[in-house]
Design an enzyme around this catalytic site. Structure first.
Site, PDB file in Angstrom:
ATOM      1  N   GLY A 310       0.839  -1.192   0.000  1.00 51.65           N
ATOM      2  CA  GLY A 310       0.000   0.000   0.000  1.00 51.65           C
ATOM      3  C   GLY A 310       0.874   1.241   0.000  1.00 51.65           C
ATOM      4  O   GLY A 310       1.968   1.259  -0.560  1.00 51.65           O
ATOM      5  N   GLU A 311       0.372   2.302   0.634  1.00 50.83           N
ATOM      6  CA  GLU A 311       1.092   3.585   0.770  1.00 50.83           C
ATOM      7  C   GLU A 311       1.264   4.316  -0.559  1.00 50.83           C
ATOM      8  O   GLU A 311       1.880   5.370  -0.604  1.00 50.83           O
ATOM      9  CB  GLU A 311       2.490   3.391   1.381  1.00 50.83           C
ATOM     10  CG  GLU A 311       2.515   2.713   2.726  1.00 50.83           C
ATOM     11  CD  GLU A 311       3.929   2.564   3.288  1.00 50.83           C
ATOM     12  OE1 GLU A 311       4.900   3.040   2.634  1.00 50.83           O
ATOM     13  OE2 GLU A 311       4.071   1.986   4.375  1.00 50.83           O
ATOM     14  N   GLY A 312       0.790   3.746  -1.654  1.00 53.68           N
ATOM     15  CA  GLY A 312       1.043   4.342  -2.962  1.00 53.68           C
ATOM     16  C   GLY A 312       2.347   3.884  -3.581  1.00 53.68           C
ATOM     17  O   GLY A 312       2.767   4.420  -4.619  1.00 53.68           O
TER      18      GLY A 312
END
Length: 344
Positions: A310-312
């Site tokens: 995640g987190e981009g």
């Protein structure tokens, strides 16, 4: 549901539905200009594969024959979820706020990627002290809160980036993403849940059960994609949807990150598939439902690295690929410049 549907919408969603269903088209002439220059570069036509398509995509949605990546942004939206009370995550909910601090302190994976590759990182906290409702016993949000959070997400592009990468952080959000995707595309919890933050077999079973309980509880209220988002989603998913919508209307191309960000994008797709024409999908996550969601929407990701952070992070790495593609397009010599004979 699609743009021609006559199903009634709750009042807060009328304008949002219009923005999704009737977004502006891309600039075909700008794309054609990229294709014309590409044909002159010192390489066989098509030999750079999807790199060539990425530059054409940027031109089409920026509306510029020579696209730019001077101000690329990674937007990470963070929210907390009441469903964590059901034991669906390997980490406690307070990790969300701790990781947000880690992002801004420069210690997270997304922080290091952005620093190394000159991507602007912005983090949007969404009432972390007030988790959304536990979807197994109540809606995540009411319709008014959901609409307001979508509108908040629209403000994320106020700095006018020329590319937006959409990412998230939220303990418990792979569970609500699985529930949302099941609500949009059908299936059971077991079809959509994965290990998320690393739950064991018992945790995985709890996730699937939580999704099934939520689907059963809210079935009558899943009347349209936006209402489905309110009942099964979360604030960060609503805000990501808002950013995606606003980017289209401001001629900003988008790269979507992994499983949770894809679930947010799927809400727009469920209204009309063309709503995501300005989006690329950065990678295929190792989260098991992500490939299923991409297939349901007919989307081919740029990367497949077995990531599930995640987190981009996957979207940011795809942005690095986009920067490389654009640099090749703008800086390579043409056949005439290099004195190389072209095709006969």
């Amino acid at each position: 549901m699609n743009a021609s549907s006559t199903s009634p919408l709750p009042a807060p969603y009328a304008d949002i539905f219009e923005l999704i269903a009737f977004g502006p088209e891309g600039n075909a002439e700008a794309e054609a200009a990229v294709r014309r220059r590409d044909a002159l570069l010192t390489k066989p036509q098509g030999s750079l594969g999807r790199l060539e398509d990425i530059v054409a995509f940027l031109a089409r949605w920026q509306g510029k024959p020579t696209p730019t990546l001077d101000n690329p942004m990674v937007a990470v939206f963070a929210g907390n979820h009441g469903v964590t009370a059901q034991g669906v995550s390997a980490y406690p909910a307070d990790v969300t706020a701790q990781m947000v601090k880690n992002f801004t302190d420069g210690g997270a994976a997304i922080s290091r990627i952005c620093i190394q590759h000159e991507l602007n990182l912005r983090v949007f906290e969404l009432a972390l002290e007030l988790p959304t409702g536990d979807i197994t016993v109540e809606p995540a949000m009411d319709d008014r809160m959901c609409a307001a959070t979508i509108a908040y997400g629209m403000e994320a592009i106020a700095g006018r980036p020329d590319l937006v990468c959409i990412g998230e952080m939220g303990i418990g959000n792979t569970t609500v993403a699985a529930a949302l995707l099941a609500g949009l595309f059908g299936g059971t919890g077991a079809d959509w849940v994965g290990r998320g933050t690393g739950v064991d077999d018992a945790g995985l079973a709890r996730k699937a059960e939580a999704v099934d309980r939520a689907l059963a509880l809210h079935r009558a209220g899943l009347t349209d994609p936006l209402s489905t988002l309110a009942r099964l989603g979360g604030r960060e998913l609503a805000a990501m949807l808002g950013a995606i919508i606003a980017a289209r209307h401001h001629k900003i191309p988008v790269i979507i990150d992994g499983f949770v960000a894809t679930a947010a994008a799927a809400v727009a797709h469920a209204i009309t598939p063309s709503a995501l024409d300005h989006c690329l999908f950065g990678h295929r996550s190792a989260e098991s439902g992500h490939a299923r969601a991409l297939e349901a929407m007919g989307k081919a990701p740029l990367l497949d690295l077995g990531m599930r952070l995640g987190e981009g992070t996957g979207a940011a790495l795809a942005a690095v690929i986009a920067k490389t593609a654009l640099n090749l397009h703008t800086s390579m010599a043409t056949f005439d410049q290099a004195g190389v004979s072209g095709r006969e």
